[in-house]
Design a protein around this motif. Structure first.
Motif, PDB file in Angstrom:
ATOM      1  N   UNK A 249       0.835  -1.202   0.000  1.00 32.37           N
ATOM      2  CA  UNK A 249       0.000   0.000   0.000  1.00 32.37           C
ATOM      3  C   UNK A 249       0.873   1.256   0.000  1.00 32.37           C
ATOM      4  N   UNK A 250       1.927   1.257   0.803  1.00 35.31           N
ATOM      5  CA  UNK A 250       2.829   2.414   0.839  1.00 35.31           C
ATOM      6  C   UNK A 250       3.491   2.633  -0.519  1.00 35.31           C
ATOM      7  N   UNK A 251       3.817   1.541  -1.207  1.00 43.12           N
ATOM      8  CA  UNK A 251       4.433   1.659  -2.531  1.00 43.12           C
ATOM      9  C   UNK A 251       3.468   2.273  -3.533  1.00 43.12           C
ATOM     10  N   UNK A 252       2.200   1.875  -3.466  1.00 38.88           N
ATOM     11  CA  UNK A 252       1.189   2.444  -4.356  1.00 38.88           C
ATOM     12  C   UNK A 252       1.022   3.935  -4.085  1.00 38.88           C
ATOM     13  N   UNK A 253       0.914   4.290  -2.828  1.00 38.07           N
ATOM     14  CA  UNK A 253       0.716   5.699  -2.474  1.00 38.07           C
ATOM     15  C   UNK A 253       1.897   6.563  -2.904  1.00 38.07           C
ATOM     16  N   UNK A 254       3.096   5.996  -2.847  1.00 38.20           N
ATOM     17  CA  UNK A 254       4.299   6.774  -3.162  1.00 38.20           C
ATOM     18  C   UNK A 254       4.554   6.887  -4.658  1.00 38.20           C
ATOM     19  N   UNK A 255       3.879   6.074  -5.455  1.00 39.25           N
ATOM     20  CA  UNK A 255       4.153   6.055  -6.891  1.00 39.25           C
ATOM     21  C   UNK A 255       3.521   7.256  -7.590  1.00 39.25           C
ATOM     22  N   UNK A 256       4.280   7.883  -8.469  1.00 40.57           N
ATOM     23  CA  UNK A 256       3.740   8.997  -9.261  1.00 40.57           C
ATOM     24  C   UNK A 256       3.596   8.608 -10.727  1.00 40.57           C
ATOM     25  N   UNK A 257       3.614   7.300 -10.986  1.00 42.54           N
ATOM     26  CA  UNK A 257       3.478   6.804 -12.350  1.00 42.54           C
ATOM     27  C   UNK A 257       2.282   5.864 -12.437  1.00 42.54           C
ATOM     28  N   UNK A 258       1.659   5.852 -13.620  1.00 45.43           N
ATOM     29  CA  UNK A 258       0.579   4.905 -13.895  1.00 45.43           C
ATOM     30  C   UNK A 258       0.883   4.233 -15.231  1.00 45.43           C
ATOM     31  N   UNK A 259       0.367   3.025 -15.468  1.00 49.94           N
ATOM     32  CA  UNK A 259       0.543   2.399 -16.778  1.00 49.94           C
ATOM     33  C   UNK A 259      -0.042   3.285 -17.881  1.00 49.94           C
ATOM     34  N   UNK A 260       0.515   3.179 -19.089  1.00 47.47           N
ATOM     35  CA  UNK A 260       0.064   4.016 -20.202  1.00 47.47           C
ATOM     36  C   UNK A 260      -1.436   3.882 -20.422  1.00 47.47           C
ATOM     37  N   UNK A 261      -1.951   2.649 -20.261  1.00 46.29           N
ATOM     38  CA  UNK A 261      -3.376   2.410 -20.502  1.00 46.29           C
ATOM     39  C   UNK A 261      -4.267   3.094 -19.475  1.00 46.29           C
ATOM     40  N   UNK A 262      -3.680   3.544 -18.362  1.00 42.28           N
ATOM     41  CA  UNK A 262      -4.459   4.187 -17.292  1.00 42.28           C
ATOM     42  C   UNK A 262      -4.097   5.658 -17.156  1.00 42.28           C
ATOM     43  N   UNK A 263      -3.683   6.264 -18.255  1.00 41.66           N
ATOM     44  CA  UNK A 263      -3.213   7.651 -18.213  1.00 41.66           C
ATOM     45  C   UNK A 263      -4.298   8.632 -17.784  1.00 41.66           C
ATOM     46  N   UNK A 264      -5.558   8.196 -17.827  1.00 43.71           N
ATOM     47  CA  UNK A 264      -6.640   9.097 -17.410  1.00 43.71           C
ATOM     48  C   UNK A 264      -6.663   9.310 -15.903  1.00 43.71           C
ATOM     49  N   UNK A 265      -5.926   8.472 -15.163  1.00 51.15           N
ATOM     50  CA  UNK A 265      -5.889   8.608 -13.708  1.00 51.15           C
ATOM     51  C   UNK A 265      -4.654   9.390 -13.279  1.00 51.15           C
ATOM     52  N   UNK A 266      -4.825  10.227 -12.266  1.00 56.56           N
ATOM     53  CA  UNK A 266      -3.708  11.044 -11.782  1.00 56.56           C
ATOM     54  C   UNK A 266      -2.692  10.210 -11.016  1.00 56.56           C
ATOM     55  N   UNK A 267      -3.143   9.097 -10.431  1.00 53.31           N
ATOM     56  CA  UNK A 267      -2.233   8.242  -9.666  1.00 53.31           C
ATOM     57  C   UNK A 267      -2.790   6.831  -9.623  1.00 53.31           C
ATOM     58  N   UNK A 268      -1.957   5.892  -9.192  1.00 47.99           N
ATOM     59  CA  UNK A 268      -2.392   4.504  -9.074  1.00 47.99           C
ATOM     60  C   UNK A 268      -3.544   4.345  -8.096  1.00 47.99           C
ATOM     61  N   UNK A 269      -3.597   5.205  -7.103  1.00 45.16           N
ATOM     62  CA  UNK A 269      -4.641   5.105  -6.083  1.00 45.16           C
ATOM     63  C   UNK A 269      -6.034   5.203  -6.702  1.00 45.16           C
ATOM     64  N   UNK A 270      -6.150   5.852  -7.865  1.00 38.40           N
ATOM     65  CA  UNK A 270      -7.450   6.035  -8.509  1.00 38.40           C
ATOM     66  C   UNK A 270      -7.860   4.844  -9.371  1.00 38.40           C
TER      67      UNK A 270
END
Length: 383
Positions: A249-270
């Motif tokens: 969970x901490x790794x997800x929260x700290x990530x500022x990247x998303x897969x290309x296919x999910x570019x519509x989301x600002x972060x992985x958390x979304x």
């Protein structure tokens, strides 16, 4: 159901966990755990199972199960050091004299640990013993043999040794680790649980006073006591799962990247699919932690009930089977799934994210999960 838990015990466990977490990565990389063992031995946790009637804290199974779980979130190898220590603190009452018992309790109060040596290599199974205690004319014994995977032996003050006597009967003994003829070899090479301090034990005609030796059989080993040892392993597995979930969970929260296919989301958390995956594992971890507490409470009831009825002992066994099997499955799964949540960056060796899986996979090999599910299935089908 609520269970009374002394908040001081939990505070001690959490402070110890946090101290261990600060050095866990270094220990996993270097294999050096002396500092971690020192933290544990100075924590105030080692005396928890000394009975209240003898002036000790008298911690319940529910309480020490929480200690195992909390410590394993940071370093399950160090948490495992307490499994033989607490289990054989309970067995001190079986020693043959007040002097022997008080010597052990005094050392435990001083922060000295008890390790265990049972398993051997070369036999048909781990309890096929070739280590022999030979009785002497004065009633004492000379112990000779070799044990593999002596849990917690590195840095311990005492070690319990299971063996056979000259007549082939199984016996148990407490031996100080500085006894002449006793050698502990630091050769544990498992991929996980590196901090468990589980080396090889060699005994070469080690003198053991009779007061520190006693018969070991189902009659001298209450069912609740035996199952409590297995519950400790389940608690460690739950702690591994909680630590892995927290890391993921901490790794997800700290990530500022998303897969290309999910570019519509600002972060992985979304990411709704990732939310589902994390939520599914969170639910599993919460459920098995609750089952762990319930099973510990049943063991407490059995320990508090003189001549516990078979119905209560059956409840202990069935609860333990379910807890042991599920905790193993959940810890291995969460420790694996966390890698998929943030992708390739989690495989960076500097993060040592694989330690959760290595610890879970190694520790859950103690007890074949398929057999625990099969045992429980047999019970359900033959009620």
């Amino acid at each position: 159901m609520s269970h009374t838990i002394n908040p001081e015990f939990i505070a001690l466990a959490e402070a110890t966990r946090d101290a261990l977490a600060n050095i866990a990565l270094d220990g996993d990389e270097s294999g050096e755990y002396a500092a971690a063992r020192e933290i544990l031995e100075n924590s105030g946790l080692l005396a928890l199972r000394i009975p209240a009637a003898l002036g000790g804290p008298g911690a319940s199974q529910v309480e020490i199960t929480e200690v195992f779980r909390i410590l394993a979130q940071a370093d399950p190898g160090i948490a495992q050091l307490l499994q033989p220590h607490y289990g054989f603190t309970d067995a001190v009452v079986m020693l043959g004299s007040d002097e022997a018992r008080e010597r052990l309790y005094a050392d435990i109060r001083a922060g000295k640990r008890i390790a265990n040596a049972a398993a051997e290599r070369g036999g048909r199974h781990a309890a096929d013993f070739s280590t022999v205690f030979t009785r002497q004319e004065d009633g004492s014994y000379l112990a000779s043999g070799q044990k593999f995977y002596a849990t917690g032996s590195l840095g311990a003050a005492w070690i319990t040794v299971m063996a056979v006597d000259g007549e082939g009967s199984v016996i148990m003994s407490f031996i100080p680790t500085d006894a002449p003829g006793l050698e502990i070899i630091d050769d544990w090479s498992g991929m996980g649980q590196r901090g468990s301090g589980s080396g090889t034990l060699r005994l070469s005609e080690v003198a053991v006073p009779a007061d520190f030796v006693f018969a070991w059989s189902p009659a001298t080993r209450p069912t609740a006591w035996a199952e409590a040892g297995r519950l400790a392993h389940a608690a460690i597995d739950v702690g591994i799962a909680e630590g892995a979930l927290r890391f993921g969970v901490a790794s997800v929260r700290a990530s500022n990247r998303v897969p290309f296919e999910l570019a519509q989301y600002a972060s992985l958390v979304e990411d709704p699919i990732l939310r589902f995956q994390v939520g599914k594992e969170s639910a599993a971890v919460r459920a098995v932690a609750a089952l762990l507490r319930e099973t510990a409470a049943v063991i407490d009831r059995a320990e508090a009930t003189p001549d516990a009825p078979e119905s209560l002992l059956t409840e202990v066994r069935e609860g333990l089977l379910a807890t042991k099997a599920l905790s193993a499955d959940v810890s291995n799964r969460v420790a694996t799934e966390l890698f998929s949540w943030t992708g390739a960056r989690t495989a960076d060796r500097s993060l040592r994210a694989d330690r959760f899986w290595r610890n879970a996979r190694t520790h859950t090999l103690h007890d074949p999960v398929r057999l625990r599910y099969a045992d429980l299935g047999q019970i359900e089908l033959n009620r």
